[in-house]
Design an enzyme around this catalytic site. Sequence first.
Site, short mmCIF file in Angstrom:
data_model
loop_
_atom_site.label_atom_id
_atom_site.label_comp_id
_atom_site.label_asym_id
_atom_site.label_seq_id
_atom_site.Cartn_x
_atom_site.Cartn_y
_atom_site.Cartn_z
N SER A 136 0.86 -1.17 0.00
CA SER A 136 0.00 0.00 0.00
C SER A 136 0.90 1.22 0.00
O SER A 136 2.09 1.14 0.33
CB SER A 136 -0.87 -0.01 1.27
OG SER A 136 -1.47 1.24 1.50
N TYR A 149 -1.41 -0.94 11.01
CA TYR A 149 -1.47 -1.22 9.57
C TYR A 149 -0.14 -0.87 8.92
O TYR A 149 0.40 -1.63 8.12
CB TYR A 149 -2.62 -0.43 8.94
CG TYR A 149 -2.84 -0.73 7.47
CD1 TYR A 149 -3.25 -1.99 7.07
CD2 TYR A 149 -2.67 0.26 6.51
CE1 TYR A 149 -3.47 -2.27 5.71
CE2 TYR A 149 -2.89 0.00 5.17
CZ TYR A 149 -3.29 -1.27 4.78
OH TYR A 149 -3.49 -1.54 3.45
#
Length: 280
Positions: A136, A149
């Site tokens: 990401s 995350y």
Amino acid sequence: MKQRTWFITGINSGFGRHMTEQLLERGDKVAGTVRNMNSVEDLKEKYGALLRVFHLDVTDTNVIYEVVDQTFNELGKIDVIVSNAGYGLIGAAEELTIEQITHQINTNLLGSIHLIRASLPHLRAQGEGHIIQLSSSAGQTAFSGGSLYHATKWGIEGFCEAVRQEIAPFNISLTIVEPSGARTNFTHHSVVLGQKLEAYSISQAHNARRGFEDTSIVPIGDPARMVKIMIDTADQKPAPIRIALGSGAYNTIHQSLSNRLEELEAQKELAFSTDFPANK
């Protein structure tokens, strides 16, 4: 166009679903994993023998190795491994439970590590292969409220960066994909929010929470276009090390790297001052 066989985790939704559909539509074979075997019945009915589905929860380490071994044994050569399964955990670090932290790391980081490790003996034996790791833009930058995350995405990028160098002599390539927000079901269906603590109402961490709670916010990223670029990496020699997808990814990563480089350059004299003199 060369027909390939792909192994993809998490094909029931998000990028995994889009990738599977594009590959099957063009005639490639896909071995895909899901936690709910009923979640891809429509794909099995439409594409028949081109799609093989295996049950897998990537937090179950032993089963990862069993499923990968079984897939190679049954299908023979697998050209591309796609480590896609994962989700987001949002909240200030203090707002997250021990169980949430453990599950996030077991899914996004350890699940991906073990999937790649399980695949490597088979890829070495066949003399070639390509690995795509879904990361990401959060693997290169950080925002308040995304600490765990980010920990998993930064962690898997470091792992892949090293492994890519280790496996190069075996004709195995690895590409890290860093997308920003896309119109999949990730934002509002694959995100877990920590327990809200009012003490953090003055923190930017709650801004991140509001961004995921507000269902009116629509990402601008086109998942179909992103997935096509991911698929195309299998044809690129040499394969790209990283791919940033989406204007949001480019802008945030560019800003983050620029800031880090500026800070590093300002410390050059300080860093060099800690070495022994050249004549010592």
